[in-house]
Structure formats: structure tokens, C-alpha cells
Design an enzyme around this catalytic site. Sequence first.
Site, mmCIF file in Angstrom:
data_model
loop_
_atom_site.group_PDB
_atom_site.id
_atom_site.type_symbol
_atom_site.label_atom_id
_atom_site.label_comp_id
_atom_site.label_asym_id
_atom_site.label_seq_id
_atom_site.Cartn_x
_atom_site.Cartn_y
_atom_site.Cartn_z
ATOM 1 N N GLY A 120 0.820 -1.216 0.000
ATOM 2 C CA GLY A 120 0.000 0.000 0.000
ATOM 3 C C GLY A 120 0.850 1.259 0.000
ATOM 4 C CG PHE A 121 0.047 6.113 0.649
ATOM 5 C CD1 PHE A 121 1.157 6.750 0.098
ATOM 6 C CD2 PHE A 121 -0.733 6.819 1.562
ATOM 7 C CE1 PHE A 121 1.487 8.054 0.461
ATOM 8 C CE2 PHE A 121 -0.412 8.121 1.923
ATOM 9 C CZ PHE A 121 0.706 8.740 1.388
ATOM 10 C CB ILE A 122 1.814 4.218 4.788
ATOM 11 C CG1 ILE A 122 0.895 5.452 4.674
ATOM 12 C CG2 ILE A 122 2.831 4.405 5.916
ATOM 13 C CD1 ILE A 122 0.000 5.687 5.873
ATOM 14 C CE1 TYR A 180 -9.014 2.672 9.111
ATOM 15 C CE2 TYR A 180 -9.619 4.935 9.629
ATOM 16 C CZ TYR A 180 -8.651 3.990 9.362
ATOM 17 O OH TYR A 180 -7.324 4.344 9.343
HETATM 18 N N1 NAD Z 1 -3.329 7.132 4.590
HETATM 19 C C1 NAD Z 1 -3.743 7.770 5.675
HETATM 20 O O1 NAD Z 1 -4.027 8.972 5.655
HETATM 21 C C2 NAD Z 1 -3.864 7.028 6.991
HETATM 22 C C3 NAD Z 1 -4.280 7.752 8.121
HETATM 23 C C4 NAD Z 1 -4.420 7.077 9.328
HETATM 24 C C5 NAD Z 1 -4.100 5.738 9.419
HETATM 25 N N2 NAD Z 1 -3.699 5.058 8.308
HETATM 26 C C6 NAD Z 1 -3.410 3.635 8.425
HETATM 27 O O2 NAD Z 1 -2.125 3.364 7.857
HETATM 28 C C7 NAD Z 1 -2.133 2.063 7.275
HETATM 29 C C8 NAD Z 1 -1.683 2.140 5.827
HETATM 30 O O3 NAD Z 1 -2.576 3.004 5.118
HETATM 31 P P1 NAD Z 1 -2.430 3.295 3.560
HETATM 32 O O4 NAD Z 1 -2.978 4.645 3.318
HETATM 33 O O5 NAD Z 1 -1.070 2.935 3.105
HETATM 34 O O6 NAD Z 1 -3.487 2.262 2.985
HETATM 35 P P2 NAD Z 1 -3.373 1.246 1.761
HETATM 36 O O7 NAD Z 1 -4.772 0.739 1.533
HETATM 37 O O8 NAD Z 1 -2.671 1.877 0.620
HETATM 38 O O9 NAD Z 1 -2.465 0.081 2.346
HETATM 39 C C9 NAD Z 1 -2.977 -0.953 3.150
HETATM 40 C C10 NAD Z 1 -2.587 -2.274 2.507
HETATM 41 O O10 NAD Z 1 -3.041 -3.322 3.345
HETATM 42 C C11 NAD Z 1 -3.441 -4.401 2.530
HETATM 43 N N3 NAD Z 1 -4.367 -5.222 3.333
HETATM 44 C C12 NAD Z 1 -5.573 -4.869 3.816
HETATM 45 N N4 NAD Z 1 -6.098 -5.891 4.514
HETATM 46 C C13 NAD Z 1 -5.199 -6.902 4.484
HETATM 47 C C14 NAD Z 1 -5.168 -8.213 5.022
HETATM 48 N N5 NAD Z 1 -6.193 -8.694 5.720
HETATM 49 N N6 NAD Z 1 -4.076 -8.983 4.802
HETATM 50 C C15 NAD Z 1 -3.020 -8.503 4.083
HETATM 51 N N7 NAD Z 1 -3.002 -7.268 3.531
HETATM 52 C C16 NAD Z 1 -4.077 -6.474 3.736
HETATM 53 C C17 NAD Z 1 -4.084 -3.753 1.322
HETATM 54 O O11 NAD Z 1 -4.090 -4.586 0.181
HETATM 55 C C18 NAD Z 1 -3.213 -2.510 1.138
HETATM 56 O O12 NAD Z 1 -2.203 -2.725 0.161
HETATM 57 C C19 NAD Z 1 -3.545 1.526 7.439
HETATM 58 O O13 NAD Z 1 -3.586 0.741 8.596
HETATM 59 C C20 NAD Z 1 -4.367 2.774 7.643
HETATM 60 O O14 NAD Z 1 -5.559 2.529 8.357
HETATM 61 C C21 NAD Z 1 -3.574 5.670 7.083
#
Ligand code: NAD
Length: 318
Positions: free
Chosen positions: A10-12, A152
Site C-alpha cells: 500500500g501507500f505507506i 473503521y
Molecule cells: N493514509 C492515511 O491517511 C492514513 C491515516 C491514518 C491511518 N492510516 C493507516 O495506515 C495504514 C496504511 O494506510 P495506507 O494509506 O497505506 O493504505 P493502503 O490501503 O494503501 O495500504 C494498506 C494495505 O493493506 C493491505 N491489506 C488490507 N487488509 C489486508 C489483510 N487482511 N491482509 C493482508 N493485507 C491487507 C491492502 O491490500 C493494502 O495494500 C492503514 O492501517 C491505515 O488505516 C492511514
Amino acid sequence: MVILITGGAGFIGSSLADKLLSAGNRLLVIDNLNNYYDLKLKKQNIVSNLGNPDYTFYEGDICDKELTARIFAANEIDYVVHLASLSGVRHSFKCPFEYLKNNIVGTRNLLEQMRNNKVGKIVFASSSSVYGECNAEKFREDAGIESPVSPYAVSKLACERILRAYSKSYGISAICLRLFSVYGPRQRPDLVVRKFVNLINEDKPVPVYGNGKTVRDYTYIDDIVSGICAAINYDKSLYEVINLGAGKPISLEEVIDTIEKVLGKKAKRQNLPMQRGDVYKTASDITKAYKLLNYEPKISFEDGIRNFIQWEEAQQNS
Ligand SMILES: NC(=O)c1ccc[n+]([C@@H]2O[C@H](COP(=O)([O-])OP(=O)(O)OC[C@H]3O[C@@H](n4cnc5c(N)ncnc54)[C@H](O)[C@@H]3O)[C@@H](O)[C@H]2O)c1
């Protein structure tokens, strides 16, 4: 160090993986490549690392006990960075049970694998959304003001509590980072900044929910990655909840103004009411992150927008 990153496509997660690899770590990455957004984007995020001998990618689910047991048994993992999650606030109202199952059961399964394999350290990506409709000027971790308003957010708060229970019961070191509105290269396409840049570029109406008055603490991806790396190295206590934000909340109107300025193009603003699950404001107090992690966000919002737009243009020309 051998580090397991969940959600690492994913992104982060992919941005963190690049940084940790360049620092000489060996990475195990698990991601189920779900279709919450375009799968092509996730594949692009990881493609450059797939041939690296220090990088192993497992396509699979953190709820899968058999697969995760195999990964933990086959590798001497020092650290888990747990980012896998279903993450859209609004989308979580459409399938709340899926969110609770994926995020809570997945987290508990990981913790069980850690316990069984004596892996003692985890950083978890929690969210500013656990604060809900908080009236404080800035949100502090110790204010006891969590009041999540979406499935969420409920799932994130539940995970924080499960981590605390495992930390207390089994001595697992758990750092819950409450991330605030992360943006920058590779950002999820459903989120403000990437979504708005694309709409403005395509001359499409930009939905301005809450009439542009809602406020978010937008935090640049490199600052978040630095904060996560600092949390990995933190070892002064067993359980902590720490905000990672920019500490400078910005209104939705200002976000659009800044994008217009950098793009040199006007947005077609479409004022709309707030959506279910939206909160009026998020605003991080980052005093604790500074004290414990020496965390200091470095990228101004305008510079972050400029970096994002340059990256987006490079993607389109490649
Ligand atoms: N982007 C933001 O602004 C933000 C803010 C607060 C918290 N977060 C948290 O940071 C984390 C990363 O966020 P992001 O923006 O990179 O999201 P993202 O959706 O780009 O990345 C999350 C990844 O997790 C994978 N995933 C989801 N469920 C899964 C599972 N059961 N098994 C294996 N892989 C799984 C998805 O395929 C995805 O690639 C998340 O936990 C999100 O809740 C993000």
C-alpha cells in the site's frame, strides 16, 4: 534487522519498505492485494523491490493462520510493522463487518503468531479517527477523548486495546501511532490531495464536503515514514500511543487553494454537506512524538503538494 511489514504494497507500507531496505534491513512483506483501489497502483509500488534478495513478498491475508504461521516459523523476525487494514472511513459504513473482521481478527492473529514465535516488538498504524468529534484545540493522546464515529475508527481503537492487552499480558512491546491524513507520492486515490489533483486536472467538479470548512492535519509521507522508523527504534517502554501529524491543521478550502496555486489551474468547486463518518476537525498535538521519538515534521503543506504533483506528472509521462 528482519522486519515484517503487513500491508506493505500500500501507500505507506511501500514507502516505508523502500526506506527500510535502503537502511540495510531484510524485509518480509505480506499484502493480500485487495481491490479497494486499483491493483495496478499497488503492483507499481512494489515492483522495483521484487528482485531484491533482502525483500520477500507474500501475497496473502493476515487473517490466514496457516500462512502467517509459516512465515513466522520460517524467519527469525525481529520486528513487525502492522499497516494492513481496510482503511476508508466512508466505505466502512458499507461493509462494517468486513472492516471489523479484517482489522481486528487480522491484528489478533498477528499477535498470536508473535506470541507463539517469541517476536516481541510491533508498531501499529492507528488513526486520528479514533478521536472522533473531539472539541480540543489539539488532540492529545492522554486526554481520554476517544469517541470513534465510523466502523473503521472503532476497529482501530479496538486494535489499540488488543495491543495493550497483549503488551501487558505477554510483554510484547507495542507502539500505536495515530496517523493524521497522510498524503504524498503513492497516496491512495480515494483520499483528498490525490483525488482533488486528478479532478482539477480533468476539469471535473471537486466535491467540497462541509462547504470547505472542515479541517485536517495533513502530514507528508516522508515525515510519517521517519516517525515510523523512530518508533521501531524506541525501546523505553512497553506500550505507547503516539500521534504522528503535522501539527498544523488546514481547511479543505486551503487545500484546494494550494493545489490551484501549484497547478496554476482553477478548481470547479461543488459545495456539499458533510458525509456520514466525517468529523469537523482533526488536529494533532505532537509534543509526545517529539519527546519520545524526536519526531519533527519537516515538509510544509505547499512543498508537499508540489512534490506530489511533480511525482504524479512523472508517473503520467513514464
Ligand atoms: N493514509 C492515511 O491517511 C492514513 C491515516 C491514518 C491511518 N492510516 C493507516 O495506515 C495504514 C496504511 O494506510 P495506507 O494509506 O497505506 O493504505 P493502503 O490501503 O494503501 O495500504 C494498506 C494495505 O493493506 C493491505 N491489506 C488490507 N487488509 C489486508 C489483510 N487482511 N491482509 C493482508 N493485507 C491487507 C491492502 O491490500 C493494502 O495494500 C492503514 O492501517 C491505515 O488505516 C492511514
